[in-house]
Scaffold this active site. Structure first.
Site, PDB file in Angstrom:
ATOM      1  N   GLU A 166      36.272  32.395  32.709  1.00 41.55           N
ATOM      2  CA  GLU A 166      36.936  33.677  32.955  1.00 41.55           C
ATOM      3  C   GLU A 166      38.438  33.537  33.206  1.00 41.55           C
ATOM      4  OE1 GLU A 166      34.980  35.880  36.051  1.00 41.55           O
ATOM      5  OE2 GLU A 166      33.092  35.981  34.956  1.00 41.55           O
ATOM      6  N   GLU A 364      26.786  33.723  32.403  1.00 42.55           N
ATOM      7  CA  GLU A 364      26.513  34.300  33.727  1.00 42.55           C
ATOM      8  C   GLU A 364      26.024  35.719  33.543  1.00 42.55           C
ATOM      9  OE1 GLU A 364      29.715  34.405  36.655  1.00 42.55           O
ATOM     10  OE2 GLU A 364      30.355  32.389  36.075  1.00 42.55           O
TER      11      GLU A 364
HETATM   12  C1  BGP Z   1      32.129  35.759  38.128  1.00 42.06           C
HETATM   13  C2  BGP Z   1      32.605  34.385  38.510  1.00 42.06           C
HETATM   14  C3  BGP Z   1      31.752  33.679  39.506  1.00 42.06           C
HETATM   15  C4  BGP Z   1      31.042  34.558  40.517  1.00 42.06           C
HETATM   16  C5  BGP Z   1      30.525  35.854  39.913  1.00 42.06           C
HETATM   17  C6  BGP Z   1      30.010  36.858  40.916  1.00 42.06           C
HETATM   18  O1  BGP Z   1      33.208  36.562  37.809  1.00 42.06           O
HETATM   19  O2  BGP Z   1      32.725  33.543  37.388  1.00 42.06           O
HETATM   20  O3  BGP Z   1      32.537  32.690  40.074  1.00 42.06           O
HETATM   21  O4  BGP Z   1      31.733  34.649  41.666  1.00 42.06           O
HETATM   22  O5  BGP Z   1      31.491  36.475  39.126  1.00 42.06           O
HETATM   23  O6  BGP Z   1      31.047  37.622  41.429  1.00 42.06           O
HETATM   24  P1  BGP Z   1      31.351  37.766  42.965  1.00 42.06           P
HETATM   25  O7  BGP Z   1      31.235  36.411  43.543  1.00 42.06           O
HETATM   26  O8  BGP Z   1      32.737  38.304  43.034  1.00 42.06           O
HETATM   27  O9  BGP Z   1      30.357  38.730  43.510  1.00 42.06           O
END
Ligand code: BGP
Length: 464
Positions: A166, A364
């Protein structure tokens, strides 16, 4: 009952990152990343003052954790290397880090779990941030050196690499908003950060190919399909611009080897183009990815700009469109993100139609929920039916896309065990395993067992 069977050899697994799981943030020679530094100087910016020092303690528990992965039959796992652990001063390799990553990789392989190793997950080493971070072109070469070092050290066993996770997020959160360090709000600087990140990715890819390793290299992008409020010309234009800024700014150069001309024109019109050097275009053209990882959580809905005025900080992406709240939207209230499963299908169609149907995988997808202990039964198991439903609905759309010819080779959830989040620490939990913050004990949730079954069946068997 209806069966949704996925292609043979499909990768079922989960994703994580070094800064969110390892802990040991100041141990065994690791230098500070921006996260360690920021926490040291402004702990109050972190949810409940919980910083990155311990997180889920994977640094010490990796062996049992990988056994737990095996217990639920994951066949693949993605995590990242910490740049500031491997190269604390940017040049000299930290042997303790080499030993740790060797042990992690070897344990995964011994358990039959394919490692996918990512190089950058928001964690700029602080000594490089002091030199300007991604704003400084020297950091592009520093990254290429780090990437080469990692390929040389681990590339005999790791065959799937990604350069960035990302890369738009540090741009958006750190240079368009003050949510990540260095908390700059300046679109011109943000564009430079984005441009240098993509150059760094291309240089790392070039280094990988020069080493002639037997493997593939990609990039992980969070693609947020941009939907216009209506088919009205101006709404559609607003969605196109959002798509250019937030998706195509990384997708096109990574996969097609060049920026969309519409993006260049738009930036030029507003004097936002970054400084470019001779050879940059060729670098991008010749070093496209072998595959894509796609993180999908939520879509972006926009309408034409209706609200007045621009911000004090000068031009911003939001000057070109307004957010649109779709009356039918369903929300994950804990994270504040819309749940729209079909978005995954739309991404697959877009990759197929506009990006040569390049091999890709879901890198993810997940649902963070607060206060999950509410759902604990008498046996201590969290009955996270909402998460199972979330995954099932996404998998159905993904299956449809694959049936229609999408070249998707895997599905990774966020995440295997609860881990530390940048803005929310341990507020929203995502894991198949609950992590108890008192003693870091891991307890399998219902969704973990459900996923095991999905993997065993290589898909879903659900009521019609
Ligand atoms: C994505 C990232 C992760 C993770 C996930 C969940 O954007 O790659 O690192 O954190 O989101 O988001 P959050 O942790 O902000 O709830």
């Amino acid at each position: 009952m209806k069966q949704y069977t996925f292609p043979e050899g499909f990768l079922w697994g989960s994703a994580a990152s070094a800064p969110q799981t390892e802990g040991a943030s100041q141990k065994d020679g690791k230098a500070k990343s921006i996260w360690d530094y920021w926490y040291e100087t402004e702990a109050e910016r972190f949810y409940e003052n919980i910083g990155p020092e311990i997180t889920s303690d994977f640094y010490h528990c990796y062996e049992q954790d990988i056994q737990r992965m095996k217990n639920i039959h994951l066949n693949s796992f993605r995590t990242s290397i910490s740049w500031s652990r491997l190269l604390p001063d940017g040049t000299n390799v930290n042997q303790k880090a080499v030993e740790f990553y060797n042990r992690v990789i070897d344990t995964l392989l011994n358990q039959g779990i394919k490692p996918i190793i990512n190089l950058f997950h928001f964690d700029m080493p602080m000594h490089l941030q002091e030199k300007g971070g991604w704003e400084n072109r020297e950091v592009v070469d520093a990254f290429a050196f780090y990437a080469r070092t990692a390929f040389e050290l681990f590339g005999d066993r790791v065959t799937l690499w990604t350069t960035f996770n990302e890369p738009i997020v540090p741009v958006e959160m750190g240079y368009l908003n003050h949510f990540h360090y260095p908390c700059v709000v300046d679109m011109k600087r943000a564009v430079t950060v984005a441009y240098h990140s993509i150059l760094a990715s291309a240089k790392a890819i070039r280094n990988y190919r020069e080493l002639n390793r037997d493997g593939q290299i990609g990039i992980i992008l969070n693609l947020t399909p941009s939907y216009p409020r209506s088919q009205d010309k101006e709404d559609v234009r607003a969605a196109e611009i959002a798509d250019l800024f937030f998706n195509r700014s990384f997708l096109d150069p990574s996969v097609l080897g060049e920026y969309p001309s519409a993006l260049i024109e738009l930036l030029d019109e507003h004097q936002l183009l970054p400084h470019r050097e001779k050879g940059d275009k060729e670098l991008l053209r010749h070093n496209v990815v072998d595959f894509l990882g796609v993180n999908y959580y939520q879509p972006r809905r926009v309408k034409k700009k209706e609200s007045a005025g621009s911000s004090q900080e000068g031009i911003m992406p939001e000057d070109f469109f307004d957010p649109y709240i779709w009356p039918e939207r369903r929300m994950n209230p804990y994270r504040g993100w819309e749940i729209y499963e079909k978005g995954l299908y739309d991404i697959a169609v877009n990759i197929k139609q506009n990006y040569g149907n390049i091999p890709w995988y879901v890198a993810e997808n997940g649902m963070g929920v607060a206060n999950e202990e509410r759902f604990m039964d008498q046996t201590g198991t969290i009955q996270d039916n909402y998460r199972i439903e979330f995954y099932e609905e996404h998998l159905k759309w993904l299956h449809q896309a694959i049936e229609e010819g999408s070249n998707c080779f895997g599905y990774h959830v966020w995440t295997f065990m609860d881990n530390w989040s940048w803005l929310n620490a341990y507020k929203n939990r995502y894991g198949f395993y609950r992590v108890n913050l008192k003693d870091r004990e891991r307890i399998l949730k219902k969704s973990g067992n459900w996923f095991k079954q999905v993997i065993d069946q290589n898909g879903l068997i659900v009521e019609d």
